[in-house]
Design a protein around this motif. Structure first.
Motif, PDB file in Angstrom:
ATOM      1  N   THR A   1     -15.922  -1.636   7.581  1.00 14.43           N
ATOM      2  CA  THR A   1     -15.638  -1.148   6.232  1.00 14.43           C
ATOM      3  C   THR A   1     -15.956   0.338   6.123  1.00 14.43           C
TER       4      THR A   1
ATOM      5  N   THR B   1       0.821  -1.199   0.000  1.00 13.22           N
ATOM      6  CA  THR B   1       0.000   0.000   0.000  1.00 13.22           C
ATOM      7  C   THR B   1       0.863   1.260   0.000  1.00 13.22           C
TER       8      THR B   1
ATOM      9  N   LEU C   1     -13.304   2.490   7.813  1.00 13.00           N
ATOM     10  CA  LEU C   1     -12.094   2.544   6.989  1.00 13.00           C
ATOM     11  C   LEU C   1     -12.256   3.492   5.817  1.00 13.00           C
TER      12      LEU C   1
ATOM     13  N   GLY D   1     -10.814  -2.620  -0.099  1.00 11.37           N
ATOM     14  CA  GLY D   1     -11.313  -2.052   1.144  1.00 11.37           C
ATOM     15  C   GLY D   1     -12.806  -2.105   1.288  1.00 11.37           C
TER      16      GLY D   1
ATOM     17  N   GLY E   1     -11.217  -6.580   2.179  1.00  8.22           N
ATOM     18  CA  GLY E   1     -11.460  -5.447   3.056  1.00  8.22           C
ATOM     19  C   GLY E   1     -11.512  -5.905   4.504  1.00  8.22           C
TER      20      GLY E   1
END
Length: 337
Positions: A249, A13, A252, A80, A87
């Motif tokens: 989720t 990432t 995030l 994600g 995710g």
């Protein structure tokens, strides 16, 4: 048709974390033409999924503006999310249990990196149009910067070069609502559900606006003193979301939204935007209070040759999902110029 792709290897990432063998769910509609130049790539918005023909049925489908009998249409559930792509609710291969709150922070650039894995998997070398609204617009913008030669047309709707403080504040209030639910910290299925209901109602206020609520939720009975239409609407929308989405989720993704800034680790906005090569249409919505029209005007002024158009709508940020007839006219004119 829905598909799944599993990347074999380490996905690094932007912020330095590693996700092992991430999976991506995506939909395709139609077929490649012989020249393979009929590809429409749709980047979906916040809590949507890869089935663009479902959540954007006014624009995608036979007889609609993006007709799969003419185009090969792709939409990927971004990294994600919770509709088949890796995710917070996915299994962490290192622990054997879902990630929950331990899922690494990601950015829009990571989402785009995932999209490009699908592009390579499908053998696509040129995309006729990339289009997205809201966080979908963030993805379309970032990808047009990262790989400017890939796109012939870029369509950016109700988005901006970076997330403004007002939107960040709204997201923080939503995170506070989720965190106030004691079940969120338990890292369990359904954790934070009540907090998510409240967070959704905060978000809705920014997706629409006062005028939209006053138009659609007004009382016809002047004697009402409780259980107002506006109140029941908010409760209904909260209940509706938790049937298809989860708090981990959602939490995030609010952070992904906050971190959007095309100038991060790059030159200034002007220098970055002038690298875009695609013919670009930027669309604003007159009543959008989340990413207001002045933000699209600024963005369009710095993209070479960009066309700026405005949709007059009372439905705020959600206008790009509702005003399909007006959007179709703008797109038709854009392709003809």
């Amino acid at each position: 048709m829905k598909h799944s792709f599993k990347y074999q290897g380490k996905f690094l990432t932007e912020l330095g974390s590693t996700i092992i063998n991430p999976e991506f769910a995506y939909h395709t509609y139609g077929e490649f033409n012989p020249e393979k130049n009929n590809i429409i790539w749709i980047c979906h918005a916040y809590t949507a999924n890869s089935d663009a023909a479902d959540w954007w049925d006014s624009m995608v489908g036979e007889g609609k503006f993006y007709d799969p009998t003419h185009y090969f249409i792709v939409c990927v559930n971004y990294l994600g999310s919770c509709y088949g792509s890796t995710g917070p609710m996915s299994i962490n291969p290192e622990t054997g249990i879902p990630w929950y709150r331990s899922f690494p922070d990601i950015t829009v650039r990571d989402m785009v990196k995932g999209l490009d894995l699908i592009r390579q998997h499908l053998g696509i070398e040129k995309i006729h149009t990339i289009i997205g609204g809201s966080i979908g617009g963030f993805q379309a913008l970032e990808w047009s910067i990262i790989n400017p030669s890939l796109f012939t047309h870029t369509v950016l709707i109700a988005c901006s070069v970076k997330t403004n403080p007002w939107a960040i504040a709204l997201n923080e209030s939503q995170r506070m609502s989720i965190a106030a639910d004691p079940t969120f910290e338990q890292d369990i299925p359904g954790g934070g559900t009540n907090g998510l209901k409240a967070a959704r109602t905060i978000a809705l206020l920014s997706y629409r606006n006062g005028k939209a609520y006053n138009l659609t939720q007004a009382e016809s009975n002047e004697e009402v003193v409780t259980n107002f239409k506006a109140s029941s609407y908010q409760r209904y929308q909260g209940e509706k979301l938790v049937k298809r989405f989860d708090a981990y989720t959602y939490f995030l993704l609010t952070k992904v939204l906050d971190s959007h800034n095309i100038a991060r680790k790059r030159a200034g906005f002007a220098e970055v935007l002038k690298t875009i090569k695609a013919k670009t249409l930027v669309i604003s919505i007159t009543s959008d209070i989340l990413f207001p029209p002045e933000e699209q005007a600024y963005m369009a002024s710095l993209i070479p040759g960009a066309i700026l158009k405005t949709i007059a709508s009372d439905f705020g940020h959600d206008g790009f999902l509702i005003e399909s007839e007006l959007l179709s006219k703008l797109l038709s004119n854009f392709y003809q110029t």
